[in-house]
Write an enzyme that holds these catalytic residues in place. Structure first.
Site: not given
Lengths: 390, 196
Positions: A157, A322, A355
């Protein structure tokens, strides 16, 4: 809470605070004259300092990446599933560094720390920090440890964005770059979610324009709402359906506004827990760092041009469900790396966890990760001689 | 080393940029990286194949070729290779066009449906050919677009594709002098080197 520390855990660990007094010029134009970085390290740095791996954290992460601080800890560090003796990032071979980024709220210089110039917490006066600034501060951290070149810099991320930025800013200081569940920049939708989160915090009456420390309070509700919203974007529709469905806590509808669906109480629980453990000003800063991340901007919005000077080998990983940073976003990075003639591999992992999947030990994810780490080992000569001796 | 890969390697220039479509476990790319210092990537969708490529040190990109190669810029590669896979593509002609767009040269290998055994099977048994080399039946075969060497060469003429080289071998990828007497009847696998 572990009764015994598992064998493949780094065990009990202690953070250390490092002080830097060389002024740091920030992207926003301001300067931090001095600052602290809180770090944790696992494993042993070898003589030629060639076996170091830097783990960059995401929005709400910190330096506590693996192991336990005490036997009373309910959970290990945030990426314990990947880091430890015999795990994919093997601490028997590598020296792993976790760092709390500037602006964070877990001990590194940030809004909840005392400003040495005023004797009061920085609060909202803490400067806006960017991914570039973090990379710069992490480079000084590498200098402190005598690490000229990392074996790998790895992040998921926002952490993946730091790894990517490293490859551009310091091409010679990393051999491998793992960019997981990331994006080359935020979309309008991503920024929109961040803005709602920021509004939730700043509109909380307990926010006091960021000066809530002096009022001895915290904008708990705002931070909770921000986290609840964020949490929805970390999960997937399928994942939520599997985990909660429409399950009712008491088995029946109450015709009132108390939380009745499991998903409601889950989100409230997550939000409340977060609101007491995280700092609101830091949350604002982290979302801004995300919004501003755009390494291609300086290169006429040509990501391949931005990556031209990178020298690292890249591994890019995304997860099918995601939708915060969807596989398409990772493919943008891969396409740019191919266009820039860089060494890159890419895997798209089937996962229903959204995610959050990047933190979850999904078998294929670990297979790919482990296979790539074999390459990192192969490119670290001192590790190969060690293996032969064993 | 797979015999067809052994034949292909001589058509790849040292230090060139190569893309291997449906690269499997990355055997060819690994060989070319090690022995010819080529740079490049394999594209693959098989999970175990991808892991194996990564482990070998072959750059592999998880990508379904059927979804298109549009994200790759023109003339990115010196050679684009596709071994034994053109016949499983939905639109072999479009894939060929794309390969020739992103690469200066392409190398394609495929089984010859015009081989005498296939012809005989259909002619005398009246059934779609099944053999050790082509073990599928008509309803479960991934090979949806069989062609003969003649068919392929006609497509090349239609699309102004220039055939630089052609090698025809038997199913063990061995050259036999007699294949060249009547390649479309006697050859089992063709390896074409083409360009625009």
């Amino acid at each position: 809470m572990p009764d015994v520390i598992p064998e493949n855990s780094v065990g009990l660990v202690q953070p250390q605070t490092l002080h830097f007094d060389q002024p740091l010029q920030l992207s926003c134009g301001r300067t931090l004259d001095q600052y602290d970085l809180v770090v944790e390290t696992y494993g042993t740095l070898n003589e030629d300092a060639s076996n170091a791996i830097l783990i960059c954290h995401a929005l709400s992460g910190n330096h506590h990446v693996a192991g336990y601080h005490s036997m009373e800890d309910s959970k290990p560090g945030w990426w314990d599933s990947a880091i430890g003796p015999g795990k994919v990032i093997d601490t028997k071979r590598f020296f792993v560094i976790g760092v709390n980024n500037l602006g964070g709220c877990h001990g590194s210089t940030g809004p909840n720390q005392i400003n040495p110039e005023t004797g009061k917490p920085f609060g909202p006066d803490f400067p806006i920090v960017t991914v570039d600034d973090w990379v710069e501060s992490q480079a000084r951290l590498a200098d402190y440890f005598g690490i000229q070149q990392f074996a790998a810099i790895i992040g998921g991320s926002l952490g993946g964005m730091q790894a990517l930025q490293w490859s551009i800013n310091y091409p010679d200081r990393l051999r491998h770059c793992m960019v997981i569940a990331a994006a080359p920049r935020l979309s309008a939708q991503n920024i929109a979610f961040n803005e709602v989160a920021r509004q939730a915090i700043t509109q909380d009456p307990q926010f006091f324009d960021g000066h809530y420390y002096e009022q001895d309070t915290v904008p708990r509700v705002g931070l909770m709402l921000a986290r609840m919203l964020g949490h929805i974007t970390y999960l997937s529709d399928d994942g939520m359906r599997n985990k909660f469905g429409r399950e009712l806590r008491s088995g029946k509808i109450n015709f009132d506004f108390t939380p009745q669906f499991e998903v409601e109480s889950y989100l409230r629980y997550q939000g409340e827990r977060f609101s007491t453990a995280f700092d609101a000003n830091t949350y604002l800063l982290m979302t801004k760092a995300l919004d501003y991340f755009d390494p291609a901007a300086l290169y006429n919005h040509d990501l391949a041009a931005a990556l031209k000077k990178a020298k690292a080998n890249f591994m890019v990983i995304s997860f099918t469900s995601d939708w915060r940073f969807a596989p398409e976003r990772s493919r943008e990075i891969v396409d740019a790396l191919v266009a820039a003639d860089k060494s890159v591999s890419y895997a798209e992992i089937d996962a229903h966890q959204g995610h959050d999947a990047f933190l979850i030990p999904i078998p294929r994810y670990l297979d790919v990760f482990g296979a790539y780490m074999e390459r990192v080992i192969a490119d670290t000569p001192s590790l190969n001689t060690q293996t032969e001796e064993v | 080393m797979r015999a067809d890969l052994d034949l292909i390697k001589d058509w790849i220039k040292p230090q060139s940029r190569v893309l291997d479509l449906c690269c499997g476990e990355g055997e060819l790319m690994h060989y070319l990286q090690t022995n010819k210092q080529v740079k490049g990537y394999g594209l693959e969708i098989g999970h175990d194949n991808i892991t194996e490529c990564i482990r070998k040190g072959v750059n592999v990109i998880e990508k379904d070729i059927e979804e298109g190669l549009a994200s790759i810029q023109d003339n990115t590669f010196d050679s684009v290779i596709m071994t034994q896979a053109i016949q499983i593509m939905m639109r072999p002609d479009e894939i060929l066009d794309e390969m020739l767009r992103i690469g200066r040269e392409c190398i394609v290998t495929f089984p010859n449906f015009g081989h005498w055994r296939a012809r005989g099977y259909l002619a005398f048994r009246g059934k779609m050919p099944v053999s050790k080399f082509l073990p599928y039946t008509w309803y479960n075969t991934p090979n949806t677009h069989f062609c003969t060497f003649k068919d392929f060469e006609r497509l090349c003429v239609e699309r102004n594709i220039f055939i630089m080289d052609r090698t025809v071998v038997d199913h063990e990828h061995q050259h036999r002098w007699w294949i060249h007497l009547w390649p479309n009847m006697l050859g089992e696998i063709a390896i074409y080197r083409i360009t625009k």
